[in-house]
Design an enzyme around this catalytic site. Structure first.
Site, short mmCIF file in Angstrom:
data_model
loop_
_atom_site.label_atom_id
_atom_site.label_comp_id
_atom_site.label_asym_id
_atom_site.label_seq_id
_atom_site.Cartn_x
_atom_site.Cartn_y
_atom_site.Cartn_z
CD1 TRP A 190 -3.33 1.45 0.54
CD2 TRP A 190 -1.15 2.59 2.31
NE1 TRP A 190 -3.95 3.06 0.67
CE2 TRP A 190 -2.55 3.78 2.22
CE3 TRP A 190 -0.69 2.80 2.50
CZ2 TRP A 190 -2.69 4.49 2.48
CZ3 TRP A 190 -0.31 3.99 3.18
CH2 TRP A 190 -1.60 5.03 3.24
CG HIS A 191 3.41 2.11 3.05
ND1 HIS A 191 2.57 1.52 3.94
CD2 HIS A 191 3.37 3.72 3.74
CE1 HIS A 191 2.10 1.55 5.08
NE2 HIS A 191 2.36 3.27 5.59
N GLY A 192 4.24 1.43 -1.47
CA GLY A 192 4.33 1.89 -2.68
C GLY A 192 4.73 0.55 -3.13
#
Length: 351
Positions: A190-192
């Site tokens: 989700w963060h990257g």
């Protein structure tokens, strides 16, 4: 997504007023980085009549000031050293790597919780209540407790929309561990789309699984030793913080190679590398070290006191002169010691 899922599950009526729906989706105080609001908490507030209340202004401005203190006094000041070391990790070893990792743990906390406080405060000023997003996470005595206190809106989002649909803990033990691991693996993604985030998420999943597997052994260990039993809380706090800091290495490092280098050289040449903690070598100053240390003591002291008594309630019980003095000191501390020349963007803006 939470709105769509809640409507699909029949837990939230579909919003027929496009203007209200648009306001929910684009509510500006928390639009960029959260907290991630559920429709049940915020939609009904858009239909309520909001009148001027001095109490809302007061509470909101206090939250905004506290968020600014975290951001410009602590996070942006620590960012100087963290950026210096993590942008060129191969130039350092030993203590500078440990020191920068320690500072990053507080930089990301103060940066993101500072933003959340500002968002909550801004919404409060105009009469809206958003959910609390952080609850003194570094006072956690276990990894599971840490994730109940850190980025609460995201943790509960993944719990409700991924972990529980996978079966949660109402499955076989091995499937439960699988559910935990997948949930944190996805939270990393989700963060990257970067392997560093995948490893960070996976590490936290492994931490939770290991915590569950060793819970019985650890409890027996505490019961077998009066020395450890009396220090159970301290041991839990320290071990949780160390494990969390270790995982932050992968979160902050630009590449997996940089992260591996840092891990391999954390304890290299400790005796000689302590000289490299000199402020000028880390792009900082002695002044920044002193102010940063003082600000960190204020932060942790305030959070500790707030866990014992409600500081907000305590302030309301004080005379107006006392309250004004405290507010004045906080604002002056921000203005005098804030690191305004750094202009470090909020970390979670990139997510």
């Amino acid at each position: 997504m939470s709105y769509t899922i809640e409507v699909y599950r029949g837990k939230q009526p579909a919003e027929r007023n496009f203007g209200i729906y648009a306001l929910y989706v684009m509510f500006y105080p928390q639009l960029v980085a959260g907290p991630i609001e559920r429709p049940q908490n915020i939609l009904h507030q858009f239909y309520e009549k909001h009148t001027f209340k001095a109490e809302n202004i007061s509470e909101g401005l206090k939250l905004i000031a506290w968020g600014l203190f975290k951001k410009v006094v602590i996070a942006d000041r620590f960012a100087v050293v963290v950026n210096k070391v993590y942008n060129n990790p191969s130039e350092f070893e030993g203590w500078p790597l440990i020191f920068a990792t320690f500072l990053f743990a507080f930089q990301i906390y103060c940066d993101f919780s500072g933003y959340s406080d500002i968002a909550l405060g801004t919404a409060r000023v105009i009469g809206y209540k958003l959910m609390k997003n952080f609850n003194s996470p570094y006072f956690s005595s276990s990894i599971s407790e840490f994730w109940k206190r850190w980025h609460i809106s995201l943790s509960t989002w993944f719990r409700d929309y991924l972990y529980i649909p996978l079966g949660g803990n109402r499955v076989t033990t091995y499937r439960w561990y699988f559910n935990l691991f997948i949930t944190f693996l996805v939270s990393g993604l989700w963060h990257g789309a970067n392997w560093t985030y995948v490893i960070w998420g996976s590490l936290n999943g492994i931490y939770l699984i290991t915590e569950s597997l060793t819970k019985g052994i650890v409890n027996k260990l505490y019961l077998s030793s009066d020395f450890l039993a009396k220090r159970k809380k301290a041991v839990g706090l320290f071990s949780t913080f160390v494990l969390t800091c270790f995982s932050w290495i992968f979160f902050r490092a630009k590449t997996v190679q940089d992260a591996i280098y840092i891990v391999e050289h954390l304890f290299s040449n400790l005796q000689s590398s302590i000289k490299l903690l000199k402020p000028s070598l880390l792009g900082s100053t002695q002044y920044d070290y002193i102010i940063g240390t003082l600000a960190l003591i204020i932060l942790l002291g305030t959070e500790y006191l707030n866990s014992r008594i409600s500081i907000s309630l305590w302030l309301k019980q004080q005379k107006i002169a006392t309250r004004l003095l405290i507010y004045y000191l906080l604002v002056m501390f921000i203005l005098l010691f804030g690191s305004f020349d750094v202009q470090e963007q909020f970390i979670y803006f990139q997510f």
